[in-house]
Write a protein that holds these residues in place. Structure first.
Motif, PDB file in Angstrom:
ATOM      1  N   GLY A   1      -5.536   3.828  -1.023  1.00 37.44           N
ATOM      2  CA  GLY A   1      -4.591   2.891  -1.635  1.00 37.44           C
ATOM      3  C   GLY A   1      -3.135   3.303  -1.522  1.00 37.44           C
ATOM      4  O   GLY A   1      -2.252   2.590  -2.006  1.00 37.44           O
ATOM      5  N   ALA A   2      -2.863   4.435  -0.879  1.00 34.08           N
ATOM      6  CA  ALA A   2      -1.480   4.924  -0.810  1.00 34.08           C
ATOM      7  C   ALA A   2      -0.696   4.233   0.309  1.00 34.08           C
ATOM      8  O   ALA A   2      -1.264   3.637   1.224  1.00 34.08           O
ATOM      9  N   SER A   3       0.612   4.337   0.187  1.00 33.99           N
ATOM     10  CA  SER A   3       1.503   3.788   1.214  1.00 33.99           C
ATOM     11  C   SER A   3       2.212   4.952   1.896  1.00 33.99           C
ATOM     12  O   SER A   3       2.865   5.758   1.229  1.00 33.99           O
ATOM     13  N   VAL A   4       2.048   5.048   3.200  1.00 33.42           N
ATOM     14  CA  VAL A   4       2.606   6.174   3.957  1.00 33.42           C
ATOM     15  C   VAL A   4       3.674   5.660   4.917  1.00 33.42           C
ATOM     16  O   VAL A   4       3.496   4.621   5.555  1.00 33.42           O
ATOM     17  N   THR A   5       4.779   6.378   4.986  1.00 42.56           N
ATOM     18  CA  THR A   5       5.810   6.043   5.976  1.00 42.56           C
ATOM     19  C   THR A   5       6.012   7.238   6.889  1.00 42.56           C
ATOM     20  O   THR A   5       6.201   8.364   6.408  1.00 42.56           O
ATOM     21  N   THR A   6       5.970   6.987   8.184  1.00 43.09           N
ATOM     22  CA  THR A   6       6.238   8.042   9.162  1.00 43.09           C
ATOM     23  C   THR A   6       7.599   7.752   9.809  1.00 43.09           C
ATOM     24  O   THR A   6       8.178   6.688   9.595  1.00 43.09           O
ATOM     25  N   ILE A   7       8.046   8.677  10.610  1.00 42.53           N
ATOM     26  CA  ILE A   7       9.357   8.494  11.268  1.00 42.53           C
ATOM     27  C   ILE A   7       9.355   7.210  12.119  1.00 42.53           C
ATOM     28  O   ILE A   7      10.378   6.538  12.234  1.00 42.53           O
ATOM     29  N   GLU A   8       8.183   6.864  12.655  1.00 44.70           N
ATOM     30  CA  GLU A   8       8.106   5.652  13.497  1.00 44.70           C
ATOM     31  C   GLU A   8       8.330   4.389  12.679  1.00 44.70           C
ATOM     32  O   GLU A   8       8.689   3.342  13.232  1.00 44.70           O
TER      33      GLU A   8
ATOM     34  N   ASN B   1       3.266   2.587   7.523  1.00 44.12           N
ATOM     35  CA  ASN B   1       4.430   1.835   8.030  1.00 44.12           C
ATOM     36  C   ASN B   1       4.254   0.328   7.824  1.00 44.12           C
ATOM     37  O   ASN B   1       4.562  -0.481   8.700  1.00 44.12           O
ATOM     38  N   GLY B   2       3.692  -0.021   6.684  1.00 46.94           N
ATOM     39  CA  GLY B   2       3.533  -1.431   6.328  1.00 46.94           C
ATOM     40  C   GLY B   2       2.296  -2.097   6.906  1.00 46.94           C
ATOM     41  O   GLY B   2       2.020  -3.261   6.619  1.00 46.94           O
ATOM     42  N   GLU B   3       1.526  -1.356   7.697  1.00 51.53           N
ATOM     43  CA  GLU B   3       0.320  -1.935   8.311  1.00 51.53           C
ATOM     44  C   GLU B   3      -0.918  -1.378   7.597  1.00 51.53           C
ATOM     45  O   GLU B   3      -1.022  -0.153   7.419  1.00 51.53           O
ATOM     46  N   ASP B   4      -1.808  -2.252   7.175  1.00 53.21           N
ATOM     47  CA  ASP B   4      -2.996  -1.807   6.435  1.00 53.21           C
ATOM     48  C   ASP B   4      -4.075  -1.289   7.390  1.00 53.21           C
ATOM     49  O   ASP B   4      -4.354  -1.914   8.421  1.00 53.21           O
ATOM     50  N   HIS B   5      -4.666  -0.160   7.007  1.00 48.37           N
ATOM     51  CA  HIS B   5      -5.752   0.432   7.805  1.00 48.37           C
ATOM     52  C   HIS B   5      -6.921   0.740   6.889  1.00 48.37           C
ATOM     53  O   HIS B   5      -6.720   1.170   5.753  1.00 48.37           O
ATOM     54  N   THR B   6      -8.132   0.525   7.379  1.00 45.30           N
ATOM     55  CA  THR B   6      -9.322   1.030   6.697  1.00 45.30           C
ATOM     56  C   THR B   6      -9.874   2.134   7.579  1.00 45.30           C
ATOM     57  O   THR B   6     -10.169   1.907   8.759  1.00 45.30           O
TER      58      THR B   6
ATOM     59  N   LEU C   1      10.554   3.951  10.281  1.00 50.24           N
ATOM     60  CA  LEU C   1      11.891   3.806   9.691  1.00 50.24           C
ATOM     61  C   LEU C   1      12.704   2.696  10.361  1.00 50.24           C
ATOM     62  O   LEU C   1      13.506   2.032   9.716  1.00 50.24           O
ATOM     63  N   GLN C   2      12.526   2.550  11.660  1.00 52.21           N
ATOM     64  CA  GLN C   2      13.330   1.526  12.357  1.00 52.21           C
ATOM     65  C   GLN C   2      12.841   0.128  11.975  1.00 52.21           C
ATOM     66  O   GLN C   2      11.673  -0.073  11.673  1.00 52.21           O
ATOM     67  N   VAL C   3      13.780  -0.787  11.961  1.00 52.35           N
ATOM     68  CA  VAL C   3      13.422  -2.178  11.662  1.00 52.35           C
ATOM     69  C   VAL C   3      13.917  -3.040  12.825  1.00 52.35           C
ATOM     70  O   VAL C   3      15.125  -3.069  13.110  1.00 52.35           O
ATOM     71  N   GLY C   4      12.992  -3.693  13.494  1.00 49.67           N
ATOM     72  CA  GLY C   4      13.355  -4.568  14.619  1.00 49.67           C
ATOM     73  C   GLY C   4      14.124  -3.836  15.709  1.00 49.67           C
ATOM     74  O   GLY C   4      15.075  -4.398  16.287  1.00 49.67           O
ATOM     75  N   GLY C   5      13.746  -2.598  15.941  1.00 51.91           N
ATOM     76  CA  GLY C   5      14.410  -1.828  17.003  1.00 51.91           C
ATOM     77  C   GLY C   5      15.725  -1.201  16.564  1.00 51.91           C
ATOM     78  O   GLY C   5      16.365  -0.484  17.335  1.00 51.91           O
ATOM     79  N   LYS C   6      16.144  -1.448  15.337  1.00 48.09           N
ATOM     80  CA  LYS C   6      17.400  -0.853  14.838  1.00 48.09           C
ATOM     81  C   LYS C   6      17.068   0.401  14.028  1.00 48.09           C
ATOM     82  O   LYS C   6      16.245   0.352  13.111  1.00 48.09           O
ATOM     83  N   LEU C   7      17.703   1.500  14.404  1.00 52.39           N
ATOM     84  CA  LEU C   7      17.406   2.763  13.720  1.00 52.39           C
ATOM     85  C   LEU C   7      17.829   2.711  12.252  1.00 52.39           C
ATOM     86  O   LEU C   7      18.748   1.976  11.882  1.00 52.39           O
ATOM     87  N   HIS C   8      17.158   3.517  11.456  1.00 52.19           N
ATOM     88  CA  HIS C   8      17.516   3.683  10.041  1.00 52.19           C
ATOM     89  C   HIS C   8      18.891   4.357   9.969  1.00 52.19           C
ATOM     90  O   HIS C   8      19.233   5.163  10.837  1.00 52.19           O
TER      91      HIS C   8
END
Lengths: 295, 165
Positions: free
Chosen positions: B71-78, B11-16, B80-87
């Motif tokens: 190195g992959a980019s993963v998006t979960t349901i959490e 969700n746009g946040e990098d994790h190791t 999808l929203q941007v600034g509290g606004k649903l997708h």
């Protein structure tokens, strides 16, 4: 968690040779490409091996190429192949089998090599690859080799590859321009259920509409997918497709040796082998007539 | 057992992360990152309730090994929203009541997002085919297809407004 995978070590070799040597040096190991078959299997029926040799970081394998035919590397996924499959009547059967493979959520993960190496009777891609006279290239501790797809399957879950062999490439030769291919499966339940029987054919047709050669393969009604050898003579007879549909149906019935199981009786599967073969022939005949009208 | 160190953007946040070979992506997002939107069900890639986007592709996360995703980019349901606004797809599911018990909904939404990202004008037949890996045991498929249509109508309306302005 209900079925957390039991622990195993994962190694990432960087060359095929390194992978083969790793496998040889371990009593309990296996190769992994997509994992869509192995991961669920390890969760339930079988313990995973102690060492899983993941092939995804071997960088000498390129993406599939389309030259005279198709060259697939061991990590080519179903989605990759769907993206590059030539729009050709001869590859029609492979295209149909790819589109019904698993589900859209599995296709980006599952590999063609993994589907063949699993050696299950319901290996979706085996029948069309056999009909296309596909060759499997492998490397093993005793050296490289090649085997035809029709000779790959020994019994359910077991291939004829040497112990510890690694599939290094799959070559699907380009059929003649006059060839037409088709794949059909018959299911008794949901569209996503395992077929009762499936058949693939590649048929060469001359400009007069006479059949001059080809291959017929069958799956699900046999312990492992296989070519219907007696169909070769029928397909080389120079007859029209409509004239040999019945003979091909008979050949398919003779080639299958189904057992009763929870999805269908042996007798039903045998009858369906004829039905699917005759439908397959009608479908190729129909598409050939349409193409002929368009020429 | 050995662990592998991987970098993952979720969700746009990098994790190791140090992951074991037997850890699936579904295990990682639910139990290491506490993102519990993706649901566990069949655990063999057949039902779609665990659907996540990996580099934009919808996949069944219960059969993906996390150690493969360096190195992959993963998006979960959490995510999808941007600034509290649903997708828009989430909004459309609400508007069309595209859910009953809700267990399949996160997976359905993720698959619909992937389908519409790749082909915003996909026909109903194409959407049905591409959603065939997501199973709703409440059989609420009609409302889900209504939700997809709502998003498509909104997209067309938005394009029309842009063309007019």
């Amino acid at each position: 968690m209900q079925f957390r995978l039991r622990p195993f070590d994962m190694e990432y070799p960087t060359t095929a040779r390194e992978a083969v040597e790793m496998r040889d040096g371990s009593h309990s190991s296996c190769f992994l490409t997509g994992g869509t078959h192995l991961v669920p299997t390890w969760r339930t029926a079988h313990r995973p091996p102690q060492l899983v040799i993941n092939l995804k970081r071997i960088c000498m394998w390129d993406r599939p190429e389309t030259t005279a035919g198709l060259w697939l590397n061991p990590v080519t996924t179903v989605a990759d192949l769907r993206g590059v499959l030539p729009v050709s009547a001869a590859f029609g059967g492979l295209g149909a089998a790819l589109s019904e493979f698993g589900s859209p959520l599995v296709q980006p993960l599952a590999t063609v090599a993994g589907n063949l190496a699993a050696a299950q009777s319901d290996s979706t891609l085996a029948a069309p690859l056999i009909a296309l006279d596909t060759r499997i290239f492998y490397d093993s501790i005793v050296g490289p080799g090649m085997i035809r797809a029709d000779d790959l399957f020994e019994k359910p879950g077991l291939t004829t590859l040497p112990h510890g062999a690694l599939i290094t490439g799959i070559e699907v030769p380009a059929p003649p321009e006059s060839a037409r291919g088709e794949h059909l499966a018959i299911r008794t339940g949901l569209a996503t259920s395992t077929p009762v029987v499936a058949a693939s054919a590649v048929v060469e047709i001359d400009p007069e509409g006479r059949v001059t050669g080809g291959r017929l393969s069958i799956a699900h009604a046999t312990p492992t997918p296989r070519e219907v050898w007696s169909a070769r003579e029928i397909l080389g007879s120079g007859s029209r497709l409509s004239e040999i549909a019945g003979a091909l149906g008979d050949a398919a019935v003779d080639a299958v040796e189904p057992d009763d199981d929870r999805w269908a009786t042996a007798r039903y599967r045998q009858r369906m082998a004829r039905v699917v073969t005759e439908r397959l022939v009608r479908s190729i005949s129909h598409s050939e007539a349409e193409m002929g009208a368009g020429r | 057992m050995k662990t592998n160190s991987i970098s993952l953007s979720v969700n746009g946040e990098d994790h190791t992360l140090d992951v074991q070979g037997n850890e699936t992506l579904l295990d990682t997002v639910r139990h290491a990152l506490f993102l519990t939107g993706a649901k566990m069900s069949c655990e063999e890639g057949r039902c779609g309730s665990c659907t996540l986007l990996v580099d934009g592709n919808a996949v069944a996360s219960c059969i993906v090994l996390t150690s493969d995703l360096d190195g992959a980019s993963v998006t979960t349901i959490e995510g999808l929203q941007v600034g509290g606004k649903l997708h828009p797809v989430q909004e459309a599911f609400l508007e069309a009541t595209g859910l009953q018990c809700g267990y399949c909904t996160p997976g359905m939404v993720m698959s619909c997002v992937s389908i519409l990202d790749k082909d915003p004008t996909a026909s109903e037949e194409q959407v049905r085919t591409k959603l065939s890996g997501n199973i709703c045991r409440c059989t609420g498929y009609v409302k889900i297809l209504d939700a997809v249509r709502l998003v498509q109508q909104g997209h067309q309306g938005h394009q029309g407004q842009e063309a007019r302005s």
